[in-house]
Write a protein that holds these residues in place. Structure first.
Motif, PDB file in Angstrom:
ATOM      1  N   MET A 134    -132.750  83.077  44.064  1.00 21.77           N
ATOM      2  CA  MET A 134    -131.789  84.009  43.724  1.00 21.77           C
ATOM      3  C   MET A 134    -130.871  84.322  44.655  1.00 21.77           C
ATOM      4  O   MET A 134    -131.090  84.128  45.898  1.00 21.77           O
ATOM      5  CB  MET A 134    -132.627  85.208  43.283  1.00 21.77           C
ATOM      6  CG  MET A 134    -133.350  85.069  41.956  1.00 21.77           C
ATOM      7  SD  MET A 134    -132.377  84.334  40.559  1.00 21.77           S
ATOM      8  CE  MET A 134    -131.481  86.060  39.884  1.00 21.77           C
ATOM      9  N   CYS A 137    -128.505  90.046  47.361  1.00 20.24           N
ATOM     10  CA  CYS A 137    -128.411  91.028  46.301  1.00 20.24           C
ATOM     11  C   CYS A 137    -127.788  92.238  47.219  1.00 20.24           C
ATOM     12  O   CYS A 137    -127.669  92.310  48.286  1.00 20.24           O
ATOM     13  CB  CYS A 137    -129.912  91.580  45.809  1.00 20.24           C
ATOM     14  SG  CYS A 137    -130.821  92.226  47.162  1.00 20.24           S
ATOM     15  N   TRP A 407    -132.940  94.395  40.224  1.00 20.47           N
ATOM     16  CA  TRP A 407    -133.196  93.531  39.099  1.00 20.47           C
ATOM     17  C   TRP A 407    -132.150  92.480  39.331  1.00 20.47           C
ATOM     18  O   TRP A 407    -130.848  92.665  39.218  1.00 20.47           O
ATOM     19  CB  TRP A 407    -132.935  94.230  37.674  1.00 20.47           C
ATOM     20  CG  TRP A 407    -134.337  95.186  37.553  1.00 20.47           C
ATOM     21  CD1 TRP A 407    -134.175  96.429  37.357  1.00 20.47           C
ATOM     22  CD2 TRP A 407    -135.626  95.014  37.013  1.00 20.47           C
ATOM     23  NE1 TRP A 407    -135.406  97.272  37.209  1.00 20.47           N
ATOM     24  CE2 TRP A 407    -136.373  96.157  37.217  1.00 20.47           C
ATOM     25  CE3 TRP A 407    -136.342  93.838  37.271  1.00 20.47           C
ATOM     26  CZ2 TRP A 407    -137.560  96.157  36.887  1.00 20.47           C
ATOM     27  CZ3 TRP A 407    -137.531  93.693  36.995  1.00 20.47           C
ATOM     28  CH2 TRP A 407    -138.463  94.898  36.729  1.00 20.47           C
ATOM     29  N   TRP A 408    -132.782  91.243  39.112  1.00 27.22           N
ATOM     30  CA  TRP A 408    -131.899  90.128  39.125  1.00 27.22           C
ATOM     31  C   TRP A 408    -131.090  90.084  40.323  1.00 27.22           C
ATOM     32  O   TRP A 408    -129.902  89.227  40.350  1.00 27.22           O
ATOM     33  CB  TRP A 408    -131.227  89.761  37.707  1.00 27.22           C
ATOM     34  CG  TRP A 408    -131.958  89.716  36.696  1.00 27.22           C
ATOM     35  CD1 TRP A 408    -132.881  89.183  36.043  1.00 27.22           C
ATOM     36  CD2 TRP A 408    -132.124  91.224  35.897  1.00 27.22           C
ATOM     37  NE1 TRP A 408    -133.559  89.485  35.060  1.00 27.22           N
ATOM     38  CE2 TRP A 408    -133.156  90.751  34.735  1.00 27.22           C
ATOM     39  CE3 TRP A 408    -131.429  92.254  35.545  1.00 27.22           C
ATOM     40  CZ2 TRP A 408    -133.643  91.674  33.779  1.00 27.22           C
ATOM     41  CZ3 TRP A 408    -131.760  93.148  34.741  1.00 27.22           C
ATOM     42  CH2 TRP A 408    -132.802  92.998  33.710  1.00 27.22           C
ATOM     43  N   ASN A 409    -131.536  90.680  41.403  1.00 28.53           N
ATOM     44  CA  ASN A 409    -130.755  90.646  42.590  1.00 28.53           C
ATOM     45  C   ASN A 409    -129.469  91.197  42.439  1.00 28.53           C
ATOM     46  O   ASN A 409    -128.543  90.990  43.480  1.00 28.53           O
ATOM     47  CB  ASN A 409    -130.693  89.291  43.522  1.00 28.53           C
ATOM     48  CG  ASN A 409    -131.970  88.899  44.075  1.00 28.53           C
ATOM     49  OD1 ASN A 409    -133.215  89.323  43.674  1.00 28.53           O
ATOM     50  ND2 ASN A 409    -131.828  88.303  45.127  1.00 28.53           N
ATOM     51  N   THR A 413    -123.987  87.262  37.409  1.00 33.55           N
ATOM     52  CA  THR A 413    -124.726  86.130  36.477  1.00 33.55           C
ATOM     53  C   THR A 413    -123.754  85.753  35.427  1.00 33.55           C
ATOM     54  O   THR A 413    -123.052  86.599  34.894  1.00 33.55           O
ATOM     55  CB  THR A 413    -125.795  87.002  35.663  1.00 33.55           C
ATOM     56  OG1 THR A 413    -126.911  87.520  36.633  1.00 33.55           O
ATOM     57  CG2 THR A 413    -126.559  86.360  34.881  1.00 33.55           C
ATOM     58  N   ASN A 417    -123.423  87.726  31.656  1.00 30.42           N
ATOM     59  CA  ASN A 417    -123.410  89.235  32.047  1.00 30.42           C
ATOM     60  C   ASN A 417    -121.872  89.519  32.371  1.00 30.42           C
ATOM     61  O   ASN A 417    -121.160  90.538  31.975  1.00 30.42           O
ATOM     62  CB  ASN A 417    -124.355  89.296  33.307  1.00 30.42           C
ATOM     63  CG  ASN A 417    -125.731  89.381  32.479  1.00 30.42           C
ATOM     64  OD1 ASN A 417    -126.163  88.235  32.534  1.00 30.42           O
ATOM     65  ND2 ASN A 417    -126.335  90.395  32.488  1.00 30.42           N
ATOM     66  N   HIS A 466    -126.353  82.017  38.679  1.00 32.81           N
ATOM     67  CA  HIS A 466    -126.241  83.211  39.401  1.00 32.81           C
ATOM     68  C   HIS A 466    -125.579  83.004  40.783  1.00 32.81           C
ATOM     69  O   HIS A 466    -125.712  81.860  41.299  1.00 32.81           O
ATOM     70  CB  HIS A 466    -127.592  83.840  39.816  1.00 32.81           C
ATOM     71  CG  HIS A 466    -128.394  84.143  38.337  1.00 32.81           C
ATOM     72  ND1 HIS A 466    -128.432  85.235  37.852  1.00 32.81           N
ATOM     73  CD2 HIS A 466    -129.048  83.063  37.893  1.00 32.81           C
ATOM     74  CE1 HIS A 466    -129.209  85.064  36.670  1.00 32.81           C
ATOM     75  NE2 HIS A 466    -129.683  83.802  36.852  1.00 32.81           N
ATOM     76  N   GLN A 475    -131.027  78.383  41.361  1.00 29.40           N
ATOM     77  CA  GLN A 475    -131.836  78.867  40.583  1.00 29.40           C
ATOM     78  C   GLN A 475    -132.530  77.611  39.733  1.00 29.40           C
ATOM     79  O   GLN A 475    -132.199  77.228  38.847  1.00 29.40           O
ATOM     80  CB  GLN A 475    -131.210  79.870  39.532  1.00 29.40           C
ATOM     81  CG  GLN A 475    -130.439  80.621  40.317  1.00 29.40           C
ATOM     82  CD  GLN A 475    -129.031  80.405  40.690  1.00 29.40           C
ATOM     83  OE1 GLN A 475    -128.208  80.180  40.265  1.00 29.40           O
ATOM     84  NE2 GLN A 475    -128.783  80.828  42.092  1.00 29.40           N
ATOM     85  N   GLU A 545    -131.337  80.339  28.986  1.00 34.89           N
ATOM     86  CA  GLU A 545    -132.506  81.064  29.304  1.00 34.89           C
ATOM     87  C   GLU A 545    -133.214  81.083  27.757  1.00 34.89           C
ATOM     88  O   GLU A 545    -134.521  81.542  27.724  1.00 34.89           O
ATOM     89  CB  GLU A 545    -132.142  82.368  29.640  1.00 34.89           C
ATOM     90  CG  GLU A 545    -131.644  82.568  30.943  1.00 34.89           C
ATOM     91  CD  GLU A 545    -131.599  83.909  31.242  1.00 34.89           C
ATOM     92  OE1 GLU A 545    -132.158  84.855  30.806  1.00 34.89           O
ATOM     93  OE2 GLU A 545    -130.420  84.242  32.107  1.00 34.89           O
ATOM     94  N   HIS A 710    -129.303  97.974  31.091  1.00 33.49           N
ATOM     95  CA  HIS A 710    -129.670  96.514  30.356  1.00 33.49           C
ATOM     96  C   HIS A 710    -130.702  96.617  29.409  1.00 33.49           C
ATOM     97  O   HIS A 710    -130.727  95.557  28.420  1.00 33.49           O
ATOM     98  CB  HIS A 710    -129.895  95.656  31.505  1.00 33.49           C
ATOM     99  CG  HIS A 710    -130.255  94.006  31.192  1.00 33.49           C
ATOM    100  ND1 HIS A 710    -131.414  93.820  30.535  1.00 33.49           N
ATOM    101  CD2 HIS A 710    -129.607  93.173  31.529  1.00 33.49           C
ATOM    102  CE1 HIS A 710    -131.414  92.502  30.336  1.00 33.49           C
ATOM    103  NE2 HIS A 710    -130.393  91.961  30.800  1.00 33.49           N
ATOM    104  N   ASN A 717    -126.835  98.807  34.554  1.00 35.35           N
ATOM    105  CA  ASN A 717    -126.363  97.710  34.422  1.00 35.35           C
ATOM    106  C   ASN A 717    -124.875  97.821  33.415  1.00 35.35           C
ATOM    107  O   ASN A 717    -124.933  98.635  32.735  1.00 35.35           O
ATOM    108  CB  ASN A 717    -127.055  96.846  33.404  1.00 35.35           C
ATOM    109  CG  ASN A 717    -126.359  95.492  33.148  1.00 35.35           C
ATOM    110  OD1 ASN A 717    -125.853  95.272  32.437  1.00 35.35           O
ATOM    111  ND2 ASN A 717    -127.074  94.527  34.000  1.00 35.35           N
TER     112      ASN A 717
END
Length: 827
Positions: A134, A137, A407-409, A413, A417, A466, A475, A545, A710, A717
């Protein structure tokens, strides 16, 4: 201060007990001591809250896009977390994708034979990665702690954010009188400003210090462990000290790489009116001051041998400690952006005065969202995005954070996102807020070219799902084939093209949009190849995804999103080329490519398919809605021409919302609902769009600080802070050059209202749009001389209008450049 940096300062088990005890005390304190600040006048556009933050996610947020401040608003034991948009925690040297483009045929052969998992396994093996990597962050810079000593009483507590000025405030009454703490981050001066006031004629005592952010609040046990692990492994040499009237703080990253961020330096420069100030270890004790002004600067460190403290000290010492003047300078810039748009759906003014805790509770008690809450969330979302947009666009958490393992670094995204977060910038009349997005993408283009060449053997560019400090595709593992997703660049290219459509900036078109669009087109020219039926194949692919029901593997082909994105980039390249008088030798080729792309398909249940092949069975129960890409902005012409496709989309949106009504865990990611709302609005289905919007408003996606989440009540988020206003604005006005739809998806619940300041594609501003039963009043201003077609939701009965032949819902209006045109239309 090193003790604060390592888990040894607090064992994991003991640390969690301390956190639980703290929150127990806080809850008791809140329940029995705090009362609503009845003496406080709420801001006209903003909110009040009567509960201090239990977690970092519920703090009062402010920012200038570059520096973020998050005030926990805890009266006697305050913590303010400071962040910086470029403070990405390095995990080591970026991993460059291996040059395996010449082996792409192997992956395609496996996918042709239905060996989807083997194709994903091979891509992972060829990557030579040990695991999915990932991006780096975003992490906090430091905490400022403020202990208020000598007056333990807290009554008439209130906290507030003023959206128009960007100022956050906490206020309470102690034994001796009123206390206030105010914070904003200046767009004019580039640093944060804090003001502390205490009762006059009373010697209050403050202890102020800087420390490493202690990751605890709101983190579950696993994430807390990760945060301490990464903090111990990747951050070192934390130092806090006093120098004259300033507090200094720094740390370094242990896995920094040349050219990347090496660490951080920060300073708090303190001014006081009266009283005394003395050092106590690494803290400053201020006693007897009636007012304290603090300037806070945060700077990432890129040269490990060069300190920035002397420059910070000189700069901050030269600024007059006049809080009101500094706020006025900032508010003039921030407020001008924020106040370009105003929404009025008839929300009760009394409801606007309610604390957020009460207003949210009031709205959620009913199926119909409270209109005052809709208006307030519309403002809050825009405030959040403005405050989080600086030199870079907002990451998942905007420009704020409180953990070293988010979360999710907490990066960018690109498969859904960030597009939601920036989705209101153009229609919301803030086109300049798109520049950080464009400049970030342009700075990453070299990485994108390597991705395209090494992973796919193609010219042009290929974006990762990402990214943060670099743009390589990393990824990739056996279950997430990130190297197969190809829609990132065309999706970004659409925003480049739209910026030109909204602003008419031809220099931007030639020098920024066109180069990015051309590189995107080059990729698809090489990536597409003919299949057995003569139509192009798009393989390998990943519909973000999701996995087909009959394979359970994300590796796939002919994803509907990819087909729609490819069709869009070639169509837009044809339009741009004709406008600029270039690429005449390529237009025919692009038209031929469009004709050979796979057709949209409807499955046996009458739903638009996510993969345009009978070999892959759709999984409707999924949080994304990627197959609706062709309707995110406006309906693709094919959907206008085919009623069966329109019905297939409506049925898909309804079924995905039905699933969300049943599944409150995996299905509650809100940006997927934004996508559904955008698609429903593109089809003019007002009640279906409103169903999506009600979900975004009344489900627990908003904390009492009006920061968005989120998941339900979880994971700070910013996606729907931009996404929800974008859906509302699209329900009221939808546009393309030369055509504006007025109230295209107005729900029955909004029988009266007004919106001001919307920007339309085609360089037209809707200065004001109001509606009431069967009457619409409208004021438009165009940047250029043009005629536009206005489409209304009913037959136009007004006299003296120029109808489009054969259509009594459409009229043609002449708009002289720079001159406001007002009209009243009866339906």
């Amino acid at each position: 201060m090193k003790k604060q940096l390592t888990p040894k300062y607090m064992s994991m088990k003991f640390g969690r007990r301390v956190v639980r005890l703290y929150f127990f005390i806080l809850c008791v304190f809140t329940t029995h001591t705090l009362r609503a600040g009845e003496h406080f006048v709420p801001p006209e556009r903003g909110f009040i809250s009567v509960t201090p933050a239990k977690t970092w996610e519920q703090g009062l947020i402010s920012g200038n896009g570059t520096i973020g401040a998050n005030m926990m608003s805890r009266p006697l034991d305050e913590t303010v977390i400071f962040t910086h948009e470029r403070l990405f925690l390095p995990q080591g040297k970026p991993h460059k994708p291996r040059a395996n483009g010449d082996r792409l045929f192997e992956i395609r052969n496996m996918i042709d034979r239905g060996l989807y998992q083997q194709a994903a396994d091979l891509a992972f093996e060829m990557s030579e990665q040990e695991k999915l990597i990932m991006p780096d962050c975003l992490v906090p810079a430091f905490d400022m702690t403020i202990s208020t000593l000598g007056d333990a009483q807290v009554e008439d507590y209130v906290r507030s954010v003023n959206f128009e000025t960007g100022e956050t405030l906490v206020r309470w009454r102690g034994e001796k009188g009123w206390y206030e703490r105010r914070v904003f981050v200046s767009r004019a001066d580039g640093f944060a400003v804090m003001k502390l006031t205490a009762p006059t004629n009373y010697g209050v005592k403050y202890k102020i210090g800087l420390r490493t952010t202690i990751p605890s609040d709101s983190l579950n046990a696993r994430q807390l462990e990760w945060s301490y692990r990464d903090l111990a492994a990747m951050v070192a040499d934390a130092k806090s000290s006093v120098s004259g009237r300033s507090l200094r703080y720094s740390y370094r990253f242990t896995k920094a790489f040349p050219g990347g961020v090496q660490g951080v330096e920060g300073m708090a420069y303190i001014h006081r009116k009266e009283g005394s100030m003395t050092a106590e270890g690494a803290s400053l004790i201020v006693e007897g001051a009636k007012e304290i002004i603090i300037f806070i600067d945060v700077r990432p460190k890129f040269d490990p041998k060069k300190s920035q403290f002397a420059d910070m000290d000189k700069r901050l010492a030269g600024v007059a400690a006049d809080y009101d003047s500094l706020l006025k300078r900032h508010a003039a810039i921030h407020g001008e952006l924020f106040n370009r748009i105003k929404l009025n759906l008839g929300g009760d003014p009394k409801d606007h005065q309610l604390p957020t805790e009460k207003l949210i509770e009031l709205s959620r008690a009913n199926d119909e969202p409270n209109k005052a809450l809709i208006e307030k969330l519309f403002d809050a979302g825009r405030y959040n995005i403005i405050s989080a947009t600086g030199e870079l666009p907002p990451v998942l958490q905007g420009v704020w954070g409180g953990t070293f393992a988010p979360w999710w670094n907490c990066a960018y995204t690109h498969n859904g996102n960030i597009q939601a977060a920036i989705g209101a910038n153009l229609t919301g009349n803030m086109p300049e807020l798109m520049w950080p997005y464009f400049s970030y993408l342009e700075s990453m283009t070299g990485y994108y070219e390597i991705n395209a060449r090494n992973l796919m053997g193609c010219r042009g560019i290929m974006m990762p799902a990402h990214s943060s400090s670099h743009g390589f595709v990393t990824q990739i593992n056996d279950w997430f084939p990130g190297a197969f997703w190809v829609s990132g660049a065309p999706w970004a290219a659409r925003f480049f093209y739209d910026y030109y459509q909204y602003t008419g900036d031809k220099d931007f078109l030639r020098n920024h949009a066109l180069p990015f669009m051309e590189k995107t087109a080059h990729f698809f020219e090489d990536y597409l190849y003919p299949g057995p039926d003569g139509k192009y194949m798009l393989s390998p692919a990943q519909s973000p995804e999701n996995t087909p029901l009959n394979t359970g593997v994300q590796a796939s082909f002919n994803a509907t999103m990819d087909v729609a994105a490819a069709r869009e980039i070639f169509r837009n390249m044809i339009s741009v080329s004709r406008e600029l008088g270039i690429n005449s030798d390529k237009i025919q080729t692009w038209e031929a490519i469009i004709a050979k792309l796979p057709d949209y398909m409807i499955d046996a249940d009458g739903i638009l398919k996510e993969w345009l092949t009978p070999k892959l069975v759709d999984r409707i129960d999924h949080r994304h809605a990627s197959q609706l890409y062709a309707l995110y902005f406006e309906a693709d012409d094919e959907f206008d021409q085919r009623p069966d496709l329109r019905e297939a989309v409506k049925k898909l949106v309804a079924q995905k919302m039905d699933w969300r009504d049943k599944d409150h865990t995996s299905g509650n990611m809100p940006f997927g609902i934004v996508q559904l709302g955008q698609a429903a609005t593109s089809l003019g289905d007002s009640e279906l769009a409103y169903r999506c919007l009600k979900y975004l408003v009344n489900k627990p996606y908003w904390y009492n600080n009006l920061a968005s989440t989120h998941n339900y009540n979880d994971r700070f988020n910013m996606d729907i802070s931009g996404g929800m206003p974008s859906v509302i604005m699209k329900m009221l006005v939808e546009s393309r050059p030369g055509r504006i739809k007025i109230l295209p998806a107005l729900p029955a619940a909004w029988n009266k209202g007004k919106v001001e300041g919307l920007l339309c594609s085609g360089q037209v501003e809707v200065n004001a749009l109001s509606w009431d039963k069967h009457k619409i009043q409208l004021t438009l201003t165009s940047n250029k001389d043009q005629s536009v077609i206005l489409q209304f939701p009913g037959d136009v009965k007004s006299g003296g209008v120029k109808f489009v032949p054969g259509n009594t819902r459409q009229i043609e209006v002449d708009l002289p450049a720079g001159k406001a045109v007002t009209m009243a239309v009866s339906l």
